[in-house]
Motif scaffolding. Structure first.
Motif, mmCIF file in Angstrom:
data_model
loop_
_atom_site.group_PDB
_atom_site.id
_atom_site.type_symbol
_atom_site.label_atom_id
_atom_site.label_comp_id
_atom_site.label_asym_id
_atom_site.label_seq_id
_atom_site.Cartn_x
_atom_site.Cartn_y
_atom_site.Cartn_z
ATOM 1 N N PHE A 197 9.455 41.710 -34.152
ATOM 2 C CA PHE A 197 9.391 43.146 -34.398
ATOM 3 C C PHE A 197 10.070 43.441 -35.734
ATOM 4 O O PHE A 197 11.200 42.998 -35.960
ATOM 5 C CB PHE A 197 10.078 43.948 -33.294
ATOM 6 N N LYS A 198 9.395 44.179 -36.601
ATOM 7 C CA LYS A 198 9.987 44.570 -37.883
ATOM 8 C C LYS A 198 10.433 46.025 -37.801
ATOM 9 O O LYS A 198 9.620 46.913 -37.553
ATOM 10 C CB LYS A 198 8.989 44.396 -39.029
ATOM 11 N N TYR A 199 11.745 46.229 -38.010
ATOM 12 C CA TYR A 199 12.265 47.593 -37.987
ATOM 13 C C TYR A 199 11.838 48.298 -39.267
ATOM 14 O O TYR A 199 12.108 47.825 -40.376
ATOM 15 C CB TYR A 199 13.790 47.581 -37.850
ATOM 16 N N LYS A 200 11.155 49.428 -39.148
ATOM 17 C CA LYS A 200 10.506 50.062 -40.289
ATOM 18 C C LYS A 200 11.488 50.662 -41.290
ATOM 19 O O LYS A 200 11.178 50.748 -42.481
ATOM 20 C CB LYS A 200 9.526 51.138 -39.804
ATOM 21 N N ARG A 201 12.668 51.055 -40.830
ATOM 22 C CA ARG A 201 13.598 51.720 -41.742
ATOM 23 C C ARG A 201 14.178 50.750 -42.769
ATOM 24 O O ARG A 201 14.248 51.058 -43.954
ATOM 25 C CB ARG A 201 14.721 52.403 -40.960
ATOM 26 N N ASP A 202 14.621 49.574 -42.325
ATOM 27 C CA ASP A 202 15.229 48.616 -43.261
ATOM 28 C C ASP A 202 14.413 47.335 -43.416
ATOM 29 O O ASP A 202 14.817 46.431 -44.144
ATOM 30 C CB ASP A 202 16.658 48.271 -42.829
ATOM 31 N N ARG A 203 13.273 47.272 -42.699
ATOM 32 C CA ARG A 203 12.339 46.145 -42.791
ATOM 33 C C ARG A 203 12.946 44.827 -42.323
ATOM 34 O O ARG A 203 12.449 43.750 -42.644
ATOM 35 C CB ARG A 203 11.780 46.011 -44.212
ATOM 36 N N LYS A 204 14.021 44.889 -41.532
ATOM 37 C CA LYS A 204 14.625 43.693 -40.961
ATOM 38 C C LYS A 204 13.789 43.215 -39.767
ATOM 39 O O LYS A 204 13.201 44.021 -39.040
ATOM 40 C CB LYS A 204 16.053 43.968 -40.498
ATOM 41 N N TYR B 66 9.133 50.501 -34.976
ATOM 42 C CA TYR B 66 8.902 49.067 -35.134
ATOM 43 C C TYR B 66 7.435 48.733 -35.391
ATOM 44 O O TYR B 66 6.527 49.354 -34.821
ATOM 45 C CB TYR B 66 9.337 48.309 -33.879
ATOM 46 N N GLN B 67 7.241 47.725 -36.246
ATOM 47 C CA GLN B 67 5.924 47.121 -36.429
ATOM 48 C C GLN B 67 5.901 45.812 -35.646
ATOM 49 O O GLN B 67 6.792 44.975 -35.787
ATOM 50 C CB GLN B 67 5.664 46.828 -37.911
ATOM 51 N N VAL B 68 4.898 45.651 -34.806
ATOM 52 C CA VAL B 68 4.777 44.443 -33.988
ATOM 53 C C VAL B 68 4.073 43.355 -34.798
ATOM 54 O O VAL B 68 3.008 43.578 -35.374
ATOM 55 C CB VAL B 68 3.988 44.718 -32.698
ATOM 56 N N ILE B 69 4.691 42.168 -34.829
ATOM 57 C CA ILE B 69 4.081 40.996 -35.462
ATOM 58 C C ILE B 69 3.741 40.024 -34.336
ATOM 59 O O ILE B 69 4.589 39.254 -33.875
ATOM 60 C CB ILE B 69 5.023 40.355 -36.488
ATOM 61 N N ALA B 70 2.481 40.093 -33.876
ATOM 62 C CA ALA B 70 2.076 39.327 -32.694
ATOM 63 C C ALA B 70 1.458 37.979 -33.033
ATOM 64 O O ALA B 70 1.314 37.129 -32.152
ATOM 65 C CB ALA B 70 1.090 40.148 -31.857
ATOM 66 N N ASP B 71 1.090 37.792 -34.297
ATOM 67 C CA ASP B 71 0.397 36.563 -34.668
ATOM 68 C C ASP B 71 1.337 35.503 -35.227
ATOM 69 O O ASP B 71 0.895 34.541 -35.864
ATOM 70 C CB ASP B 71 -0.710 36.865 -35.687
ATOM 71 N N ASN B 72 2.623 35.652 -35.010
ATOM 72 C CA ASN B 72 3.587 34.670 -35.482
ATOM 73 C C ASN B 72 3.515 33.420 -34.598
ATOM 74 O O ASN B 72 3.633 33.522 -33.369
ATOM 75 C CB ASN B 72 4.999 35.262 -35.447
ATOM 76 N N PRO B 73 3.317 32.227 -35.165
ATOM 77 C CA PRO B 73 3.178 31.016 -34.352
ATOM 78 C C PRO B 73 4.419 30.674 -33.533
ATOM 79 O O PRO B 73 4.322 29.981 -32.509
ATOM 80 C CB PRO B 73 2.884 29.919 -35.399
ATOM 81 N N GLU B 74 5.574 31.180 -33.961
ATOM 82 C CA GLU B 74 6.817 30.869 -33.252
ATOM 83 C C GLU B 74 7.153 31.919 -32.187
ATOM 84 O O GLU B 74 8.163 31.786 -31.496
ATOM 85 C CB GLU B 74 7.963 30.751 -34.255
ATOM 86 N N GLY B 75 6.333 32.937 -32.064
ATOM 87 C CA GLY B 75 6.574 33.934 -31.030
ATOM 88 C C GLY B 75 6.575 35.354 -31.563
ATOM 89 O O GLY B 75 6.438 35.597 -32.763
#
Length: 233
Positions: free
Chosen positions: A188-195, A176-185
Protein backbone atom coordinates in the motif's frame (compact mmCIF):
# COMPACT_ATOMS: atom_id res chain seq x y z
CA UNK A 1 -18.61 54.67 28.26
CA UNK A 2 -15.18 53.02 27.99
CA UNK A 3 -14.20 50.49 25.31
CA UNK A 4 -14.79 47.44 27.51
CA UNK A 5 -18.29 48.56 28.48
CA UNK A 6 -19.03 49.33 24.82
CA UNK A 7 -17.96 45.84 23.76
CA UNK A 8 -20.13 44.29 26.46
CA UNK A 9 -23.11 46.34 25.32
CA UNK A 10 -22.65 45.28 21.68
CA UNK A 11 -22.26 41.63 22.74
CA UNK A 12 -25.51 41.79 24.71
CA UNK A 13 -27.35 43.33 21.75
CA UNK A 14 -25.87 40.86 19.25
CA UNK A 15 -26.88 37.84 21.31
CA UNK A 16 -30.36 39.24 21.87
CA UNK A 17 -31.23 40.03 18.24
CA UNK A 18 -30.83 37.88 15.13
CA UNK A 19 -30.45 40.78 12.70
CA UNK A 20 -29.53 44.45 12.84
CA UNK A 21 -33.01 45.32 11.62
CA UNK A 22 -34.51 43.45 14.60
CA UNK A 23 -32.36 45.60 16.89
CA UNK A 24 -33.46 48.82 15.15
CA UNK A 25 -37.12 47.81 15.38
CA UNK A 26 -36.74 47.25 19.13
CA UNK A 27 -35.70 50.90 19.49
CA UNK A 28 -38.73 52.30 17.63
CA UNK A 29 -41.66 53.33 19.77
CA UNK A 30 -45.33 53.44 18.84
CA UNK A 31 -45.14 57.23 19.07
CA UNK A 32 -42.27 57.28 16.55
CA UNK A 33 -44.35 55.35 14.04
CA UNK A 34 -47.34 57.61 14.68
CA UNK A 35 -45.38 60.72 13.69
CA UNK A 36 -43.06 59.27 11.05
CA UNK A 37 -45.47 56.79 9.41
CA UNK A 38 -42.48 55.14 7.70
CA UNK A 39 -40.66 52.13 9.15
CA UNK A 40 -37.59 52.61 6.92
CA UNK A 41 -37.20 56.23 7.98
CA UNK A 42 -37.66 55.29 11.62
CA UNK A 43 -34.88 52.68 11.31
CA UNK A 44 -32.56 55.24 9.71
CA UNK A 45 -33.13 57.72 12.52
CA UNK A 46 -32.39 55.04 15.14
CA UNK A 47 -29.23 54.03 13.28
CA UNK A 48 -28.09 57.67 13.22
CA UNK A 49 -28.87 58.09 16.91
CA UNK A 50 -31.77 60.55 16.50
CA UNK A 51 -34.37 58.11 17.75
CA UNK A 52 -34.26 55.13 20.04
CA UNK A 53 -34.60 54.06 23.62
CA UNK A 54 -31.16 52.52 24.13
CA UNK A 55 -27.55 52.47 22.97
CA UNK A 56 -26.47 53.55 19.50
CA UNK A 57 -24.84 50.62 17.70
CA UNK A 58 -23.46 50.95 14.18
CA UNK A 59 -24.45 48.35 11.59
CA UNK A 60 -20.84 47.41 10.86
CA UNK A 61 -20.12 46.90 14.57
CA UNK A 62 -23.21 44.72 14.97
CA UNK A 63 -22.45 42.55 11.94
CA UNK A 64 -18.73 42.23 12.73
CA UNK A 65 -19.44 41.14 16.29
CA UNK A 66 -22.18 38.78 15.12
CA UNK A 67 -19.73 37.11 12.73
CA UNK A 68 -17.01 36.90 15.39
CA UNK A 69 -19.35 35.26 17.91
CA UNK A 70 -20.49 32.71 15.30
CA UNK A 71 -16.89 31.86 14.39
CA UNK A 72 -16.03 31.39 18.06
CA UNK A 73 -19.09 29.20 18.57
CA UNK A 74 -18.20 26.96 15.65
CA UNK A 75 -14.58 26.69 16.77
CA UNK A 76 -15.64 25.72 20.28
CA UNK A 77 -18.05 23.10 18.92
CA UNK A 78 -15.28 21.63 16.76
CA UNK A 79 -12.87 21.47 19.69
CA UNK A 80 -15.46 19.77 21.84
CA UNK A 81 -16.40 17.24 19.19
CA UNK A 82 -16.73 13.97 21.05
CA UNK A 83 -14.95 10.92 19.69
CA UNK A 84 -17.15 7.95 18.86
CA UNK A 85 -15.21 5.81 21.31
CA UNK A 86 -15.43 8.34 24.15
CA UNK A 87 -17.18 7.13 27.27
CA UNK A 88 -17.48 3.54 26.05
CA UNK A 89 -16.73 0.69 28.44
CA UNK A 90 -14.43 -1.30 26.16
CA UNK A 91 -13.28 -4.73 27.29
CA UNK A 92 -11.70 -6.29 24.20
CA UNK A 93 -8.15 -5.38 23.21
CA UNK A 94 -9.15 -4.79 19.59
CA UNK A 95 -11.75 -2.13 20.43
CA UNK A 96 -9.35 -0.55 22.90
CA UNK A 97 -6.72 -0.38 20.15
CA UNK A 98 -9.17 1.30 17.76
CA UNK A 99 -10.24 3.77 20.44
CA UNK A 100 -6.61 4.66 21.19
CA UNK A 101 -6.08 5.47 17.49
CA UNK A 102 -9.38 7.18 16.68
CA UNK A 103 -8.41 10.81 17.33
CA UNK A 104 -5.07 10.61 15.48
CA UNK A 105 -6.71 8.94 12.47
CA UNK A 106 -9.44 11.56 12.33
CA UNK A 107 -6.87 14.37 12.50
CA UNK A 108 -4.52 12.80 9.96
CA UNK A 109 -1.56 12.48 12.32
CA UNK A 110 -1.63 8.69 11.97
CA UNK A 111 -3.06 6.50 9.23
CA UNK A 112 -3.94 3.00 10.44
CA UNK A 113 -4.58 -0.05 8.29
CA UNK A 114 -6.52 -2.82 9.99
CA UNK A 115 -6.15 -6.46 8.98
CA UNK A 116 -8.97 -8.76 10.06
CA UNK A 117 -9.51 -12.47 9.44
CA UNK A 118 -12.71 -14.10 10.69
CA UNK A 119 -16.02 -15.62 9.60
CA UNK A 120 -18.87 -13.51 8.27
CA UNK A 121 -22.57 -13.90 9.07
CA UNK A 122 -22.78 -16.75 6.50
CA UNK A 123 -20.03 -18.69 8.21
CA UNK A 124 -17.56 -17.98 5.40
CA UNK A 125 -13.98 -17.17 6.28
CA UNK A 126 -13.04 -13.69 5.04
CA UNK A 127 -10.04 -11.45 5.45
CA UNK A 128 -9.01 -8.00 4.33
CA UNK A 129 -7.28 -4.71 4.96
CA UNK A 130 -9.31 -1.70 6.10
CA UNK A 131 -8.33 1.96 5.78
CA UNK A 132 -9.37 3.01 9.29
CA UNK A 133 -9.30 6.80 8.69
CA UNK A 134 -11.40 6.42 5.53
CA UNK A 135 -13.99 4.19 7.18
CA UNK A 136 -14.21 6.66 10.09
CA UNK A 137 -15.19 9.38 7.61
CA UNK A 138 -17.85 7.41 5.75
CA UNK A 139 -19.29 5.32 8.57
CA UNK A 140 -20.55 5.75 12.12
CA UNK A 141 -18.34 3.61 14.37
CA UNK A 142 -20.81 3.91 17.23
CA UNK A 143 -22.20 0.45 16.36
CA UNK A 144 -18.73 -1.10 16.64
CA UNK A 145 -17.59 0.61 19.84
CA UNK A 146 -20.94 -0.15 21.47
CA UNK A 147 -20.68 -3.82 20.52
CA UNK A 148 -23.81 -3.86 18.37
CA UNK A 149 -21.84 -4.97 15.29
CA UNK A 150 -18.40 -6.34 14.53
CA UNK A 151 -16.08 -4.54 12.17
CA UNK A 152 -15.40 -6.79 9.18
CA UNK A 153 -13.68 -6.25 5.83
CA UNK A 154 -15.94 -5.54 2.87
CA UNK A 155 -15.47 -5.86 -0.90
CA UNK A 156 -15.21 -2.05 -0.94
CA UNK A 157 -12.20 -1.97 1.43
CA UNK A 158 -8.53 -1.81 0.44
CA UNK A 159 -8.51 -5.56 0.04
CA UNK A 160 -11.05 -8.31 0.56
CA UNK A 161 -10.73 -12.08 0.19
CA UNK A 162 -13.40 -14.72 0.67
CA UNK A 163 -11.60 -17.99 1.41
CA UNK A 164 -14.66 -20.09 0.54
CA UNK A 165 -15.62 -18.50 -2.79
CA UNK A 166 -12.03 -17.40 -3.60
CA UNK A 167 -13.27 -13.91 -4.50
CA UNK A 168 -10.44 -11.37 -4.24
CA UNK A 169 -10.96 -7.60 -4.54
CA UNK A 170 -8.58 -4.63 -4.25
CA UNK A 171 -9.53 -0.95 -4.04
CA UNK A 172 -7.46 2.19 -3.64
CA UNK A 173 -8.81 4.70 -1.10
CA UNK A 174 -8.41 8.46 -0.66
CA UNK A 175 -5.41 7.67 1.55
CA UNK A 176 -3.77 4.65 -0.06
CA UNK A 177 -2.92 3.33 -3.51
CA UNK A 178 -3.06 -0.46 -3.68
CA UNK A 179 -0.12 -2.19 -5.40
CA UNK A 180 -1.50 -5.67 -6.05
CA UNK A 181 0.86 -6.82 -8.78
CA UNK A 182 3.98 -6.88 -6.60
CA UNK A 183 5.60 -10.36 -6.86
CA UNK A 184 6.56 -10.28 -3.18
CA UNK A 185 3.03 -9.54 -1.98
CA UNK A 186 0.48 -6.82 -1.42
CA UNK A 187 1.74 -3.27 -0.87
CA UNK A 188 0.00 0.00 0.00
CA UNK A 189 1.39 3.42 -0.95
CA UNK A 190 0.36 6.24 1.36
CA UNK A 191 -0.66 9.08 -0.97
CA UNK A 192 0.38 11.98 1.25
CA UNK A 193 4.09 11.10 1.59
CA UNK A 194 4.27 8.30 -1.01
CA UNK A 195 5.79 5.91 1.55
CA UNK A 196 5.23 2.18 1.01
CA UNK A 197 3.48 0.09 3.66
CA UNK A 198 4.46 -3.58 3.44
CA UNK A 199 1.93 -5.84 5.18
CA UNK A 200 3.98 -9.04 4.79
CA UNK A 201 4.46 -10.33 8.37
CA UNK A 202 7.98 -11.53 7.46
CA UNK A 203 9.05 -8.09 6.18
CA UNK A 204 9.55 -4.71 7.80
CA UNK A 205 6.39 -2.58 7.40
CA UNK A 206 8.32 0.41 6.04
CA UNK A 207 9.42 3.92 6.95
CA UNK A 208 7.44 5.54 9.78
CA UNK A 209 5.27 2.41 10.04
CA UNK A 210 4.70 -0.22 12.70
CA UNK A 211 2.94 -3.60 12.82
CA UNK A 212 0.98 -4.53 15.95
CA UNK A 213 -0.72 -7.94 16.30
CA UNK A 214 -3.79 -7.66 18.55
CA UNK A 215 -4.77 -10.41 20.98
CA UNK A 216 -8.56 -10.40 20.70
CA UNK A 217 -11.52 -12.61 21.40
CA UNK A 218 -13.54 -10.98 18.60
CA UNK A 219 -11.58 -12.32 15.62
CA UNK A 220 -9.47 -15.23 14.46
CA UNK A 221 -6.72 -12.74 13.67
CA UNK A 222 -6.29 -8.98 13.90
CA UNK A 223 -3.29 -6.79 13.11
CA UNK A 224 -3.03 -2.99 13.01
CA UNK A 225 -0.45 -1.17 10.91
CA UNK A 226 0.20 2.44 11.93
CA UNK A 227 1.81 4.90 9.54
CA UNK A 228 2.81 8.23 11.08
CA UNK A 229 2.07 10.80 8.39
CA UNK A 230 2.86 13.96 10.35
CA UNK A 231 4.03 14.88 13.81
CA UNK A 232 1.75 16.15 16.54
CA UNK A 233 1.94 19.88 17.03
Amino acid sequence: MDQEEGSTTVDNIVTQFNTYEDFLDSQITTLDMYYLEDEGLARQLVELGYRGTGEVVKREDFEARKAAIEIARLAERTQKKILTSAGKDLHDNFLKALAMREEDNRSGIVSSVIFIRDRNSHGQEVSGYIDYAHRLKIEDFEVYFSGKKRLLPRPTDMSFYNWDSHVAVWNSTPNYQVIADNPEGLLFKYKRDRKILNVDPKAQPGDNSTRTPIQTELYMQAVIFDHVSRRKT
